[in-house]
Design a protein around this motif. Sequence first.
Motif, PDB file in Angstrom:
ATOM      1  N   ALA A  46       2.804  26.183  -8.512  1.00  0.00           N
ATOM      2  CA  ALA A  46       1.420  26.752  -8.440  1.00  0.00           C
ATOM      3  C   ALA A  46       0.300  25.664  -8.898  1.00  0.00           C
ATOM      4  O   ALA A  46      -0.693  25.627  -8.719  1.00  0.00           O
ATOM      5  N   GLY A  47       0.592  25.032 -10.150  1.00  0.00           N
ATOM      6  CA  GLY A  47      -0.188  24.298 -10.894  1.00  0.00           C
ATOM      7  C   GLY A  47      -1.639  24.712 -10.950  1.00  0.00           C
ATOM      8  O   GLY A  47      -1.683  25.767 -11.448  1.00  0.00           O
ATOM      9  N   ASP A  48      -2.583  23.615 -10.316  1.00  0.00           N
ATOM     10  CA  ASP A  48      -4.022  23.783 -10.548  1.00  0.00           C
ATOM     11  C   ASP A  48      -4.696  24.447  -9.481  1.00  0.00           C
ATOM     12  O   ASP A  48      -5.828  24.166  -9.233  1.00  0.00           O
ATOM     13  N   VAL A  49      -3.892  25.061  -8.347  1.00  0.00           N
ATOM     14  CA  VAL A  49      -4.368  25.331  -6.941  1.00  0.00           C
ATOM     15  C   VAL A  49      -5.295  26.451  -7.277  1.00  0.00           C
ATOM     16  O   VAL A  49      -4.885  27.495  -7.769  1.00  0.00           O
ATOM     17  N   ALA A  50      -6.623  26.524  -6.850  1.00  0.00           N
ATOM     18  CA  ALA A  50      -7.435  27.732  -7.129  1.00  0.00           C
ATOM     19  C   ALA A  50      -8.000  27.949  -5.888  1.00  0.00           C
ATOM     20  O   ALA A  50      -8.821  28.974  -5.765  1.00  0.00           O
ATOM     21  N   THR A  51      -7.619  27.567  -4.916  1.00  0.00           N
ATOM     22  CA  THR A  51      -8.258  28.252  -3.629  1.00  0.00           C
ATOM     23  C   THR A  51      -7.133  28.326  -2.520  1.00  0.00           C
ATOM     24  O   THR A  51      -6.233  27.846  -2.575  1.00  0.00           O
ATOM     25  N   TRP A  52      -7.813  29.401  -1.837  1.00  0.00           N
ATOM     26  CA  TRP A  52      -6.625  29.760  -0.522  1.00  0.00           C
ATOM     27  C   TRP A  52      -6.616  28.717   0.309  1.00  0.00           C
ATOM     28  O   TRP A  52      -5.585  28.485   0.954  1.00  0.00           O
ATOM     29  N   GLU A  53      -7.704  27.833   0.694  1.00  0.00           N
ATOM     30  CA  GLU A  53      -7.507  26.674   1.656  1.00  0.00           C
ATOM     31  C   GLU A  53      -6.500  25.602   1.100  1.00  0.00           C
ATOM     32  O   GLU A  53      -5.733  25.423   2.007  1.00  0.00           O
ATOM     33  N   ARG A  54      -6.527  25.377   0.055  1.00  0.00           N
ATOM     34  CA  ARG A  54      -5.299  24.578  -0.556  1.00  0.00           C
ATOM     35  C   ARG A  54      -4.168  25.103  -0.395  1.00  0.00           C
ATOM     36  O   ARG A  54      -3.180  24.391  -0.039  1.00  0.00           O
ATOM     37  N   ALA A  55      -3.855  26.208  -0.904  1.00  0.00           N
ATOM     38  CA  ALA A  55      -2.606  27.007  -0.590  1.00  0.00           C
ATOM     39  C   ALA A  55      -2.121  27.006   0.714  1.00  0.00           C
ATOM     40  O   ALA A  55      -0.972  26.566   0.852  1.00  0.00           O
ATOM     41  N   VAL A  56      -2.884  27.341   1.648  1.00  0.00           N
ATOM     42  CA  VAL A  56      -2.559  27.332   3.000  1.00  0.00           C
ATOM     43  C   VAL A  56      -1.868  25.729   3.286  1.00  0.00           C
ATOM     44  O   VAL A  56      -0.986  25.702   3.971  1.00  0.00           O
ATOM     45  N   ASP A  57      -2.788  24.688   3.089  1.00  0.00           N
ATOM     46  CA  ASP A  57      -2.365  23.633   3.459  1.00  0.00           C
ATOM     47  C   ASP A  57      -1.038  22.930   2.697  1.00  0.00           C
ATOM     48  O   ASP A  57      -0.128  22.487   3.411  1.00  0.00           O
ATOM     49  N   LEU A  58      -0.724  23.310   1.653  1.00  0.00           N
ATOM     50  CA  LEU A  58       0.380  23.170   0.651  1.00  0.00           C
ATOM     51  C   LEU A  58       1.614  23.752   1.538  1.00  0.00           C
ATOM     52  O   LEU A  58       2.699  23.145   1.588  1.00  0.00           O
ATOM     53  N   ILE A  59       1.507  25.183   1.854  1.00  0.00           N
ATOM     54  CA  ILE A  59       2.474  25.663   2.404  1.00  0.00           C
ATOM     55  C   ILE A  59       2.900  25.374   3.683  1.00  0.00           C
ATOM     56  O   ILE A  59       3.988  25.088   4.100  1.00  0.00           O
ATOM     57  N   ALA A  60       1.893  25.042   4.460  1.00  0.00           N
ATOM     58  CA  ALA A  60       2.107  24.365   5.846  1.00  0.00           C
ATOM     59  C   ALA A  60       2.915  23.127   5.730  1.00  0.00           C
ATOM     60  O   ALA A  60       3.595  22.917   6.751  1.00  0.00           O
ATOM     61  N   THR A  61       2.340  22.181   4.698  1.00  0.00           N
ATOM     62  CA  THR A  61       3.066  20.867   4.503  1.00  0.00           C
ATOM     63  C   THR A  61       4.418  21.188   4.101  1.00  0.00           C
ATOM     64  O   THR A  61       5.441  20.513   4.566  1.00  0.00           O
ATOM     65  N   GLU A  62       4.811  22.212   3.341  1.00  0.00           N
ATOM     66  CA  GLU A  62       6.030  22.634   2.804  1.00  0.00           C
ATOM     67  C   GLU A  62       7.036  23.092   4.384  1.00  0.00           C
ATOM     68  O   GLU A  62       8.120  22.738   4.286  1.00  0.00           O
ATOM     69  N   ILE A  63       6.309  24.065   4.967  1.00  0.00           N
ATOM     70  CA  ILE A  63       7.025  24.344   6.292  1.00  0.00           C
ATOM     71  C   ILE A  63       7.458  23.229   7.263  1.00  0.00           C
ATOM     72  O   ILE A  63       8.391  23.158   7.659  1.00  0.00           O
TER      73      ILE A  63
END
Length: 72
Positions: A46-63
């Motif tokens: 989770a680190g320093d992720v503060a926005t949903w936009e960034r979370a969506v991008d990181l999860i899509a990258t992981e997928i």
Amino acid sequence: MTHSVPDYLNPIQWHQAVAVSRQECARIFRDGGAPQDALKAFGLNAGDVATWERAVDLIATEICAHPMQRAA
């Protein structure tokens, strides 16, 4: 949110991964979770992720990082 597709990915795969990521983040948000909770659900730091936009991008990258098995 970044709408550009990373160069190393198939554009269709990326857009589908973003759609799945948005759906899962919406579910977690609806249940009262935070972006960090969404990342933890996918086994990401989770680190320093503060926005949903960034979370969506990181999860899509992981997928997209793991190839899917083809159906017979």
